[in-house]
Design a protein around this motif. Structure first.
Motif, mmCIF file in Angstrom:
data_model
loop_
_atom_site.group_PDB
_atom_site.id
_atom_site.type_symbol
_atom_site.label_atom_id
_atom_site.label_comp_id
_atom_site.label_asym_id
_atom_site.label_seq_id
_atom_site.Cartn_x
_atom_site.Cartn_y
_atom_site.Cartn_z
ATOM 1 N N ARG A 267 43.120 0.016 -13.066
ATOM 2 C CA ARG A 267 44.464 1.754 -12.716
ATOM 3 C C ARG A 267 43.585 2.459 -13.614
ATOM 4 O O ARG A 267 44.021 3.533 -12.927
ATOM 5 N N ASN A 268 43.216 2.900 -14.908
ATOM 6 C CA ASN A 268 42.478 3.645 -15.379
ATOM 7 C C ASN A 268 41.211 3.562 -15.460
ATOM 8 O O ASN A 268 40.788 4.887 -15.978
ATOM 9 N N PRO B 163 35.966 5.143 -12.022
ATOM 10 C CA PRO B 163 37.570 5.974 -11.617
ATOM 11 C C PRO B 163 38.092 3.876 -12.129
ATOM 12 O O PRO B 163 37.587 3.693 -11.441
ATOM 13 N N ASP C 49 44.196 5.137 -10.248
ATOM 14 C CA ASP C 49 44.718 6.214 -9.954
ATOM 15 C C ASP C 49 44.027 7.318 -10.101
ATOM 16 O O ASP C 49 44.412 7.896 -8.926
ATOM 17 N N GLN C 50 42.690 7.167 -10.190
ATOM 18 C CA GLN C 50 41.856 8.447 -10.080
ATOM 19 C C GLN C 50 41.474 8.230 -8.618
ATOM 20 O O GLN C 50 41.760 9.525 -7.930
ATOM 21 N N ASN D 120 44.588 9.669 -6.324
ATOM 22 C CA ASN D 120 44.622 10.837 -6.864
ATOM 23 C C ASN D 120 43.209 11.584 -5.653
ATOM 24 O O ASN D 120 43.920 12.965 -5.312
ATOM 25 N N ASP D 121 42.529 11.198 -6.045
ATOM 26 C CA ASP D 121 41.360 12.077 -5.282
ATOM 27 C C ASP D 121 41.705 11.848 -3.663
ATOM 28 O O ASP D 121 41.388 12.709 -2.751
#
Length: 133
Positions: free
Chosen positions: A54-55, A61, A64-65, A68-69
């Motif tokens: 996830r992180n 990345p 999650d990143q 979002n991107d």
């Protein structure tokens, strides 16, 4: 039926707007489907594998990143469709406003050309004698 240039611009503006709406509907569904998968990826606060996934790790990345991107990219595409549609609409208004005087000038030019290419017809010539003072 002949369509003027501003009508073509308006039609293209509407088509792009509709394509943008279609894209929004399609991507909203897909984004929601991917978002729902998060619950199956584990809890990043208690699971090391879930945390890395996830992180991210080592400058890479995580989910999650990347999500979002992707979300930001899709929003920008949607804004682009709306912006292009609005720009075409504005161009249409400008062309419509310019077509009015342009049509008058074209009519006058067409009449002038027709007059200049006429055959020997009778032209009224004034017969009044000029007076000398």
């Amino acid at each position: 039926m002949y369509r003027t240039s501003y009508e073509v611009l308006e039609g293209n503006s509407e088509n792009i707007r509709l394509e943008g709406e279609f894209l929004i509907r399609a991507t909203e569904y897909l984004r929601e489907e991917v978002y729902r998968l998060q619950e199956y990826f584990g809890n990043p606060s208690t699971d090391e594998v879930a945390r890395v996934f996830r992180n991210g790790q080592d400058g890479q990345p995580g989910f999650d990143q990347m999500y979002n991107d992707l979300d930001e990219a899709l929003q920008n595409i949607q804004k682009s469709y709306a912006g292009i549609s609005a720009t075409l609409n504005a161009m249409s208004t400008t062309v419509r406003e310019a077509d009015g005087p342009g049509t008058i000038v074209l009519d006058a030019v067409e009449k002038l050309v027709a007059f200049s290419t006429r055959t020997n017809d009778s032209i009224a010539v004034p017969t009044t004698q000029a007076r000398h003072h």
